[in-house]
Design a protein around this motif. Structure first.
Motif, short mmCIF file in Angstrom:
data_model
loop_
_atom_site.label_atom_id
_atom_site.label_comp_id
_atom_site.label_asym_id
_atom_site.label_seq_id
_atom_site.Cartn_x
_atom_site.Cartn_y
_atom_site.Cartn_z
N LEU A 1 0.86 -1.18 0.00
CA LEU A 1 0.00 0.00 0.00
C LEU A 1 0.89 1.23 0.00
O LEU A 1 1.72 1.40 0.89
CB LEU A 1 -0.91 -0.02 1.23
N PHE A 2 0.77 2.05 -1.01
CA PHE A 2 1.54 3.28 -1.14
C PHE A 2 0.65 4.44 -0.71
O PHE A 2 -0.45 4.61 -1.22
CB PHE A 2 1.99 3.46 -2.59
N VAL A 3 1.12 5.22 0.25
CA VAL A 3 0.36 6.35 0.78
C VAL A 3 1.20 7.61 0.65
O VAL A 3 2.34 7.66 1.11
CB VAL A 3 -0.01 6.13 2.26
N SER A 4 0.65 8.62 0.01
CA SER A 4 1.31 9.92 -0.10
C SER A 4 0.37 10.96 0.51
O SER A 4 -0.80 11.04 0.14
CB SER A 4 1.59 10.26 -1.56
N LEU A 5 0.88 11.75 1.46
CA LEU A 5 0.07 12.75 2.16
C LEU A 5 0.71 14.13 2.06
O LEU A 5 1.93 14.26 2.05
CB LEU A 5 -0.07 12.39 3.64
N GLN A 6 -0.17 15.12 2.01
CA GLN A 6 0.28 16.51 2.05
C GLN A 6 -0.78 17.31 2.80
O GLN A 6 -1.97 17.05 2.67
CB GLN A 6 0.44 17.07 0.63
N TRP A 7 -0.34 18.23 3.61
CA TRP A 7 -1.26 19.06 4.37
C TRP A 7 -1.17 20.50 3.90
O TRP A 7 -0.11 20.98 3.53
CB TRP A 7 -0.93 19.01 5.88
N ILE A 8 -2.32 21.16 3.92
CA ILE A 8 -2.40 22.59 3.65
C ILE A 8 -2.80 23.22 4.98
O ILE A 8 -3.90 22.97 5.48
CB ILE A 8 -3.45 22.91 2.57
N LEU B 249 -7.43 -7.44 0.91
CA LEU B 249 -6.96 -6.91 2.19
C LEU B 249 -6.30 -5.55 2.02
O LEU B 249 -6.49 -4.64 2.83
CB LEU B 249 -5.99 -7.90 2.85
N CYS B 250 -5.53 -5.40 0.97
CA CYS B 250 -4.88 -4.12 0.69
C CYS B 250 -5.93 -3.04 0.43
O CYS B 250 -5.83 -1.93 0.96
CB CYS B 250 -3.94 -4.27 -0.50
N ASN B 251 -6.94 -3.36 -0.36
CA ASN B 251 -7.99 -2.39 -0.66
C ASN B 251 -8.79 -2.00 0.57
O ASN B 251 -9.21 -0.84 0.71
CB ASN B 251 -8.91 -2.91 -1.76
N LYS B 252 -9.02 -2.95 1.48
CA LYS B 252 -9.72 -2.63 2.72
C LYS B 252 -8.90 -1.64 3.56
O LYS B 252 -9.45 -0.70 4.13
CB LYS B 252 -10.00 -3.90 3.53
N ALA B 253 -7.60 -1.86 3.63
CA ALA B 253 -6.73 -0.93 4.36
C ALA B 253 -6.72 0.43 3.67
O ALA B 253 -6.78 1.47 4.34
CB ALA B 253 -5.32 -1.50 4.44
N ALA B 254 -6.68 0.45 2.35
CA ALA B 254 -6.70 1.70 1.60
C ALA B 254 -8.00 2.47 1.86
O ALA B 254 -7.98 3.69 2.06
CB ALA B 254 -6.53 1.43 0.10
N ASP B 255 -9.13 1.77 1.88
CA ASP B 255 -10.42 2.41 2.15
C ASP B 255 -10.45 3.03 3.54
O ASP B 255 -10.96 4.14 3.73
CB ASP B 255 -11.57 1.41 1.99
N ALA B 256 -9.89 2.33 4.53
CA ALA B 256 -9.86 2.85 5.90
C ALA B 256 -9.00 4.11 5.98
O ALA B 256 -9.37 5.09 6.64
CB ALA B 256 -9.33 1.79 6.86
N ILE B 257 -7.88 4.11 5.28
CA ILE B 257 -7.00 5.29 5.28
C ILE B 257 -7.69 6.46 4.56
O ILE B 257 -7.65 7.60 5.02
CB ILE B 257 -5.64 4.96 4.65
N ARG B 258 -8.33 6.19 3.43
CA ARG B 258 -9.05 7.26 2.70
C ARG B 258 -10.14 7.88 3.58
O ARG B 258 -10.33 9.09 3.59
CB ARG B 258 -9.67 6.70 1.43
N ALA B 259 -10.86 7.05 4.32
CA ALA B 259 -11.92 7.56 5.21
C ALA B 259 -11.32 8.48 6.27
O ALA B 259 -11.89 9.53 6.59
CB ALA B 259 -12.68 6.41 5.86
#
Length: 68
Positions: A5-12, A33-43
């Motif tokens: 799972l690749f996660v890139s974040l930026q804050w304004i 399983l990866c998609n479930k984790a991705a959905d939780a992070i997106r939420a």
């Protein structure tokens, strides 16, 4: 086959963008399983932070790791 799972974040913050940060989360035994984790992070990314002048921008992607 292994998934990561690749996660890139930026804050304004108060109109100013921070430098993006990235994180690789691994391994996941299946795409599901990866998609479930991705959905939780997106939420979590989309959840507003009450009384704060911060916006979170994120890209969350599941990728299959090629076997060597």
């Amino acid at each position: 086959m292994e998934w990561v799972l690749f996660v890139s974040l930026q804050w304004i913050v108060l109109g100013s963008a921070t430098q993006p940060t990235t994180q690789l989360i691994q391994p996941f035994a299946s795409e599901e399983l990866c998609n479930k984790a991705a959905d939780a992070i997106r939420a979590e990314i989309n959840a507003p932070i009450p009384s704060q002048r911060v916006q979170t921008l994120g890209r969350v992607v599941c990728l299959v790791r090629k076997e060597k």
